[in-house]
Write a protein that holds these residues in place. Structure first.
Motif, mmCIF file in Angstrom:
data_model
loop_
_atom_site.group_PDB
_atom_site.id
_atom_site.type_symbol
_atom_site.label_atom_id
_atom_site.label_comp_id
_atom_site.label_asym_id
_atom_site.label_seq_id
_atom_site.Cartn_x
_atom_site.Cartn_y
_atom_site.Cartn_z
ATOM 1 N N LEU A 210 0.832 -1.210 0.000
ATOM 2 C CA LEU A 210 0.000 0.000 0.000
ATOM 3 C C LEU A 210 0.863 1.256 0.000
ATOM 4 C CD1 LEU A 210 -2.850 -0.959 2.522
ATOM 5 C CD2 LEU A 210 -2.850 -1.106 0.025
ATOM 6 N N LEU A 211 2.030 1.204 0.655
ATOM 7 C CA LEU A 211 2.935 2.357 0.639
ATOM 8 C C LEU A 211 3.544 2.542 -0.744
ATOM 9 C CD1 LEU A 211 4.863 2.100 4.051
ATOM 10 C CD2 LEU A 211 2.896 3.514 3.476
ATOM 11 N N ARG A 212 3.780 1.457 -1.461
ATOM 12 C CA ARG A 212 4.338 1.567 -2.808
ATOM 13 C C ARG A 212 3.373 2.285 -3.749
ATOM 14 N NH1 ARG A 212 7.225 -3.290 -2.058
ATOM 15 N NH2 ARG A 212 5.454 -4.579 -2.641
ATOM 16 N N LYS A 213 2.078 2.037 -3.563
ATOM 17 C CA LYS A 213 1.085 2.689 -4.423
ATOM 18 C C LYS A 213 1.125 4.208 -4.269
ATOM 19 C CE LYS A 213 -2.403 -0.985 -4.775
ATOM 20 N NZ LYS A 213 -3.813 -1.360 -4.453
ATOM 21 N N SER A 214 1.345 4.671 -3.058
ATOM 22 C CA SER A 214 1.317 6.105 -2.793
ATOM 23 C C SER A 214 2.701 6.733 -2.765
ATOM 24 C CB SER A 214 0.640 6.370 -1.447
ATOM 25 O OG SER A 214 1.399 5.791 -0.392
ATOM 26 N N GLN A 215 3.751 5.885 -2.821
ATOM 27 C CA GLN A 215 5.124 6.359 -2.606
ATOM 28 C C GLN A 215 5.180 7.155 -1.303
ATOM 29 O OE1 GLN A 215 6.257 8.409 -6.292
ATOM 30 N NE2 GLN A 215 7.195 6.519 -7.010
ATOM 31 N N GLY A 216 4.704 6.489 -0.250
ATOM 32 C CA GLY A 216 4.501 7.164 1.015
ATOM 33 C C GLY A 216 5.661 7.064 1.988
ATOM 34 N N ARG A 217 5.325 6.985 3.281
ATOM 35 C CA ARG A 217 6.316 7.090 4.348
ATOM 36 C C ARG A 217 6.176 5.932 5.346
ATOM 37 N NH1 ARG A 217 7.713 12.684 3.884
ATOM 38 N NH2 ARG A 217 7.528 13.009 1.634
ATOM 39 N N LEU A 218 7.324 5.452 5.783
ATOM 40 C CA LEU A 218 7.386 4.465 6.860
ATOM 41 C C LEU A 218 8.125 5.126 8.017
ATOM 42 C CD1 LEU A 218 7.042 1.574 7.998
ATOM 43 C CD2 LEU A 218 9.217 0.993 6.901
ATOM 44 N N VAL A 219 7.457 5.252 9.168
ATOM 45 C CA VAL A 219 8.028 5.936 10.329
ATOM 46 C C VAL A 219 8.066 4.958 11.492
ATOM 47 C CG1 VAL A 219 7.842 7.904 11.887
ATOM 48 C CG2 VAL A 219 7.062 8.119 9.509
ATOM 49 N N ASN A 220 9.255 4.721 12.020
ATOM 50 C CA ASN A 220 9.426 3.794 13.136
ATOM 51 C C ASN A 220 9.810 4.549 14.396
ATOM 52 O OD1 ASN A 220 8.946 1.386 11.609
ATOM 53 N ND2 ASN A 220 10.992 1.599 10.728
ATOM 54 N N GLU A 253 16.829 0.653 1.004
ATOM 55 C CA GLU A 253 16.225 -0.278 0.046
ATOM 56 C C GLU A 253 14.949 0.258 -0.583
ATOM 57 O OE1 GLU A 253 17.834 -4.443 2.100
ATOM 58 O OE2 GLU A 253 15.717 -3.917 2.204
ATOM 59 N N LEU A 254 14.172 1.020 0.178
ATOM 60 C CA LEU A 254 12.871 1.467 -0.323
ATOM 61 C C LEU A 254 12.950 2.776 -1.100
ATOM 62 C CD1 LEU A 254 10.568 0.599 2.725
ATOM 63 C CD2 LEU A 254 10.881 -0.681 0.604
ATOM 64 N N SER A 255 14.121 3.412 -1.113
ATOM 65 C CA SER A 255 14.241 4.685 -1.833
ATOM 66 C C SER A 255 13.957 4.502 -3.321
ATOM 67 C CB SER A 255 15.635 5.275 -1.622
ATOM 68 O OG SER A 255 16.634 4.415 -2.133
ATOM 69 N N LYS A 256 14.300 3.337 -3.868
ATOM 70 C CA LYS A 256 14.055 3.104 -5.303
ATOM 71 C C LYS A 256 12.569 3.042 -5.627
ATOM 72 C CE LYS A 256 14.919 -1.901 -4.713
ATOM 73 N NZ LYS A 256 15.715 -1.819 -3.477
ATOM 74 N N TRP A 257 11.737 2.803 -4.613
ATOM 75 C CA TRP A 257 10.281 2.784 -4.802
ATOM 76 C C TRP A 257 9.658 4.148 -4.499
ATOM 77 C CZ3 TRP A 257 8.319 -1.356 -7.108
ATOM 78 C CH2 TRP A 257 8.997 -2.574 -6.989
ATOM 79 N N GLY A 258 10.474 5.108 -4.113
ATOM 80 C CA GLY A 258 9.949 6.426 -3.770
ATOM 81 C C GLY A 258 9.407 6.504 -2.359
ATOM 82 N N ILE A 259 9.630 5.460 -1.548
ATOM 83 C CA ILE A 259 9.169 5.445 -0.154
ATOM 84 C C ILE A 259 10.276 5.995 0.733
ATOM 85 C CG2 ILE A 259 8.410 3.997 1.760
ATOM 86 C CD1 ILE A 259 7.369 1.999 -0.312
ATOM 87 N N LYS A 260 9.931 6.921 1.608
ATOM 88 C CA LYS A 260 10.897 7.507 2.528
ATOM 89 C C LYS A 260 10.690 6.916 3.923
ATOM 90 C CE LYS A 260 11.646 11.792 -0.007
ATOM 91 N NZ LYS A 260 10.989 11.362 -1.239
ATOM 92 N N VAL A 261 11.804 6.617 4.590
ATOM 93 C CA VAL A 261 11.769 5.942 5.887
ATOM 94 C C VAL A 261 12.483 6.805 6.920
ATOM 95 C CG1 VAL A 261 12.349 3.838 7.159
ATOM 96 C CG2 VAL A 261 11.789 3.710 4.712
#
Length: 388
Positions: A210-220, A253-261
């Motif tokens: 679901l994050l890939r669809k939006s190129q969203g954010r993962l916050v830990n 790893e997720l930067s290539k998908w446009g997801i920022k962590v």
């Protein structure tokens, strides 16, 4: 009259400065939330450019103007926030503490919030139902229960459909009993890893499509104890350190998908994570029942019971205002260029810097003074008495 530009370069400098100023005013009108930042960091270079053109001449004014613009643009690139719009965010551990406050905070800002709670009939869930908008949805979500995580994924994906989920905030966590590492039962280590690390990994892996669809954010949401070693937090700190390392790898790893962590390392905040006095009594009983006889003899029961005093006084040293953590999470969710690491709270960044850049003996000395306790194990008190 001599202050006015009298060469083509001077007129160019003045024209660029005026055009820049007009652009800034238009941006401020479109983005009222960031108006203060825009006016200060974009109008200031514009005004400085005019002043430099008048005092330093056309060439010097243009050089200074361009240099200041570069600095202000770099600053605004970090400060600039995306609009909230209809962005949807999942927050785990929303029953109490940071997760509970964050669910309210983001709901108030207009986010579509999915608040995962350990008990959907508990007081924390009831308060969210009562105080938040209809946009907020409660999810029964024990992050150590794979079935509940998958059910939450299906409910969220059904609501967000093709737009995807903008953010996942892995906030759920437990502290366990703060005590010397040697004293902690293995069940405490396993439980901390199960909730603080494996649970967050499970949620991240399930919701990443679901994050890939939006190129969203993962916050830990990690902890200061996840970045630096702190006495009495071996189990908790080790689990949070694992989460921080996971965040760093996922960021790459997720930067290539446009997801920022991003990883959040708060210092001491009053969140209720330490639990209740009854929970402590249960944990200290388990701790004392599992200690080998010689270890129990060396530490002494008075030292073990003294840990409860430390536990009860913990909230007094913690900040009740959670706004620094909430602001850090918001920036991680909406900044065009979010940081990879946030250290909200008093002492969090300073302690990390001392650990990273100073000799370890100095860090150990610093922490021993910052977290000094009067209590010593029985064997050490006896040894001191014999040598005096």
């Amino acid at each position: 009259m001599d202050a006015l530009p009298s060469s083509p370069l001077g007129w160019l400098c003045t024209g660029v400065t005026l055009l820049f100023g007009v652009t800034v005013l238009c941006m401020a009108k479109r983005s009222p939330v960031e108006k203060a930042d825009v006016l200060v960091w974009r109008l200031l270079p514009a005004l400085l450019g005019l002043l430099c053109a008048a005092t330093l001449g056309a060439g010097g004014g243009l050089v200074v103007f361009c240099a200041v613009c570069l600095v202000s643009s770099a600053y605004l690139g970090v400060r600039a926030l995306l609009p909230v719009g209809d962005k949807a965010v999942l927050i785990t551990g929303s029953d109490t503490g940071i997760g509970h406050a964050l669910a309210k905070y983001l709901d108030n800002l207009g986010f579509v919030v999915f608040a995962g709670v350990l008990n959907e009939d508990g007081p924390g869930a009831e308060e969210l139902r009562r105080t938040c908008s209809q946009r907020l949805s409660l999810l029964q979500l024990d992050i150590t229960n794979a079935t509940q995580v998958k059910e939450a994924y299906l409910k969220v994906s059904e609501k967000v459909q093709n737009t995807g989920l903008w953010g996942v905030v892995n906030n759920a966590g437990i502290l366990g009993i703060p005590a010397d590492a040697e004293l902690l039962p293995m069940s405490t280590y396993r439980r901390c890893m199960e909730v603080n690390f494996f649970g967050a990994v499970e949620v991240s892996k399930i919701f990443l499509p679901l994050l890939r669809k939006s190129q969203g954010r993962l916050v830990n949401v990690s902890s200061m104890a996840g970045g630096i070693p702190l006495p009495r937090y071996a189990a908790y700190g080790a689990s949070k350190a694992a989460l921080s390392m996971f965040s760093g790898v996922m960021r790459q790893e997720l930067s290539k998908w446009g997801i920022k962590v991003a990883a959040i390392h708060p210092s001491g905040f009053r969140t209720g994570i330490q639990g209740t006095s009854d929970l402590w009594d249960k944990q200290i009983k388990e701790l004392m029942e599992n200690l080998p006889a010689d270890t129990r003899q060396d530490y002494g029961e008075d030292y073990l019971l003294g840990l409860k005093s430390y536990f009860l006084h913990m909230p007094a040293y913690c900040n009740a205002d959670l706004s620094p953590v909430l602001s850090a999470v918001l920036h991680a969710l909406l900044a065009k260029r979010p940081h990879g690491l946030y250290t909200p709270g008093k002492g969090a960044y300073m302690s990390l810097c001392i650990f990273c850049y100073f000799p370890l003996w100095f860090y150990d000395f610093f922490i021993s003074k910052m977290l000094s306790t009067e209590s010593l194990p029985r064997a050490l008190r006896t040894s001191e008495a014999e040598t005096t």
